[in-house]
Motif scaffolding. Structure first.
Motif, mmCIF file in Angstrom:
data_model
loop_
_atom_site.group_PDB
_atom_site.id
_atom_site.type_symbol
_atom_site.label_atom_id
_atom_site.label_comp_id
_atom_site.label_asym_id
_atom_site.label_seq_id
_atom_site.Cartn_x
_atom_site.Cartn_y
_atom_site.Cartn_z
ATOM 1 N N CYS A 34 21.597 -9.670 6.318
ATOM 2 C CA CYS A 34 21.561 -8.109 5.960
ATOM 3 C C CYS A 34 20.098 -8.314 5.137
ATOM 4 C CB CYS A 34 22.600 -7.992 4.782
ATOM 5 S SG CYS A 34 22.314 -6.730 3.650
ATOM 6 N N GLU A 38 15.438 -3.466 8.425
ATOM 7 C CA GLU A 38 16.349 -3.908 9.454
ATOM 8 C C GLU A 38 15.565 -4.972 10.574
ATOM 9 O OE1 GLU A 38 17.644 -0.483 11.418
ATOM 10 O OE2 GLU A 38 19.292 -1.532 12.581
ATOM 11 N N LYS A 42 16.913 -8.558 11.879
ATOM 12 C CA LYS A 42 17.187 -8.881 13.518
ATOM 13 C C LYS A 42 16.374 -10.234 13.977
ATOM 14 C CE LYS A 42 18.556 -4.669 15.691
ATOM 15 N NZ LYS A 42 18.212 -3.435 15.160
ATOM 16 N N THR A 53 23.485 -7.320 12.280
ATOM 17 C CA THR A 53 22.697 -7.053 11.324
ATOM 18 C C THR A 53 23.167 -6.121 10.349
ATOM 19 O OG1 THR A 53 21.288 -5.833 12.413
ATOM 20 C CG2 THR A 53 20.550 -8.342 12.271
ATOM 21 N N THR A 55 22.081 -3.193 6.834
ATOM 22 C CA THR A 55 21.270 -2.842 5.678
ATOM 23 C C THR A 55 21.911 -2.869 4.194
ATOM 24 O OG1 THR A 55 21.172 -0.711 6.259
ATOM 25 C CG2 THR A 55 19.203 -1.790 7.141
#
Ligand SMILES: NC(=O)c1ccc[n+]([C@@H]2O[C@H](COP(=O)([O-])OP(=O)(O)OC[C@H]3O[C@@H](n4cnc5c(N)ncnc54)[C@H](O)[C@@H]3O)[C@@H](O)[C@H]2O)c1
Length: 342
Positions: A34, A38, A42, A53, A55
């Protein structure tokens, strides 16, 4: 064998030092990462071999039914995220420092107790070869009483280190400068080696060479222990480069010199013991500056071993909070100009 589902929260600079060792455990799978950014999540997910993943860390914990989270976030986020994660059923391994305010670290410890979850705090330098030798000889080596200690950290943090970060160099998000971020490891080692309650700290802090930030870039002072040992300390961030950290100790029967990860113990009867990092224990985190040392993997191995055995990790919240208390007292002393008794 139960396989623990692990999530990494915060995918910045330190995160490979968590994600790579966590992924290399026998009984874990790093299932998700997290980060508010983003792309960063990744990129790290690819490195840690996980597919998903997020946020939002709360969503990640819930959706993935995580067993363990590693917290690699700016300092002010350690307490709220650790507390929320433990309440949601996760064991937590957080980066140093536990918190900015002592009360928040106390709440973390209380939450671990109330939820029955494990709270580990990273102080990886306790696992360096030199630290292990020093701890050992102080406990069992017949060095006699410690008479004096000095600890010196002279590193360099360029202006960009601060200007490129949205949290470093601020009181509210980093909680301080050279004390709480860099020298906390050195002062933690002093406390670990002397192994006694702190009586008082008396420090001077200043910002001499970093006008772009509000926090200190230098501290000098004394950490006085109840057993009478006084540690003279000096740390700054405005040296020309990241020089090796030094801790020297004078004991009744000999001296100890720690330089970076190495240690030399010299007895007055002529015996000498030297500890250096063992090359066969080197570990590839995929980068990172050498001053972070190589010992994250050792502490992370110990954390997962403790979880597997239903035991507390060696550096849990209750142990680490002593260093938080010391650091908070150093700031109080530096800001008020007073000697602070603990
Ligand atoms: N033990 C060591 O030797 C060592 C070395 C370096 C850093 N650290 C510690 O690691 C921690 C992180 O430091 P860093 O240098 O990796 O910082 P960093 O700024 O590189 O990374 C922090 C990351 O957290 C992300 N983030 C911020 N808020 C978030 C939120 N609410 N949810 C999800 N992600 C969020 C940011 O986008 C960023 O990618 C700090 O506690 C630092 O003191 C420890």
């Amino acid at each position: 064998m139960t396989v623990l589902k692990v999530g990494i929260i915060g995918c910045g600079r330190i995160s490979p030092f968590h994600g790579v060792p966590a992924a290399s455990q026998e009984n874990t799978k790093v299932v998700a990462c997290c980060d508010l950014v983003e792309d960063r999540a990744k990129e790290k997910a690819a490195l840690f071999g996980c597919e998903r993943t997020y946020t939002d860390y709360q969503k990640m914990i819930k959706a993935e039914k995580l067993d363990v989270v590693h917290i690699c976030l700016p300092h002010y986020l350690h307490p709220p995220v650790a507390i929320a994660a433990m309440k949601a059923g996760c064991h937590v391994l957080t980066e140093k420092p536990m918190s900015i305010a002592l009360a928040d670290a106390e709440e973390m410890v209380a939450t671990a107790k109330a939820t029955g979850k494990t709270l580990g705090v990273i102080f990886q330098n306790r696992y360096n070869a030199g630290s292990v030798l020093i701890k050992n000889v102080l406990q069992h080596g017949g060095l006699g009483r410690i008479l004096a200690v000095k600890a010196i950290l002279t590193w360099y943090r360029a202006p960009e280190y601060y200007t490129k970060s949205d949290w470093k160099g601020t009181w509210d998000k980093e909680g301080g400068g050279v004390i709480i971020d860099q020298a906390i490891h050195t002062f933690d080692l002093v406390r670990y080696f002397v192994n006694d309650q702190i009586d008082y700290v008396d420090c001077h802090i200043a910002n001499r060479e970093h006008p772009m930030i509000e926090v200190e870039d230098v501290v000098d002072g004394v950490i006085a222990f109840k057993n009478g040992v006084k540690a003279a300390i000096w740390a700054n961030n405005y040296y020309s480069h990241d020089d090796q950290v030094e801790i020297h100790m004078s004991c009744e029967n000999g001296t100890i010199k720690m330089v970076a990860e190495e240690a030399r113990v010299t007895y007055y009867d002529g015996r000498e013991f030297i500890a250096k990092p063992n090359p066969s224990e080197s570990f590839d985190y995929g980068g990172g500056p050498s001053y972070w040392g190589a010992s994250h993997v050792k502490q992370i191995d110990q954390f997962y071993e403790a979880l597997a055995n239903g035991e507390e990790p060696e550096i849990n919240g209750e142990i680490a909070i002593g260093t938080q208390r010391m650091v908070c007292a150093m700031y109080e002393s530096g800001k008020t100009g007073k000697r602070i008794f603990l």
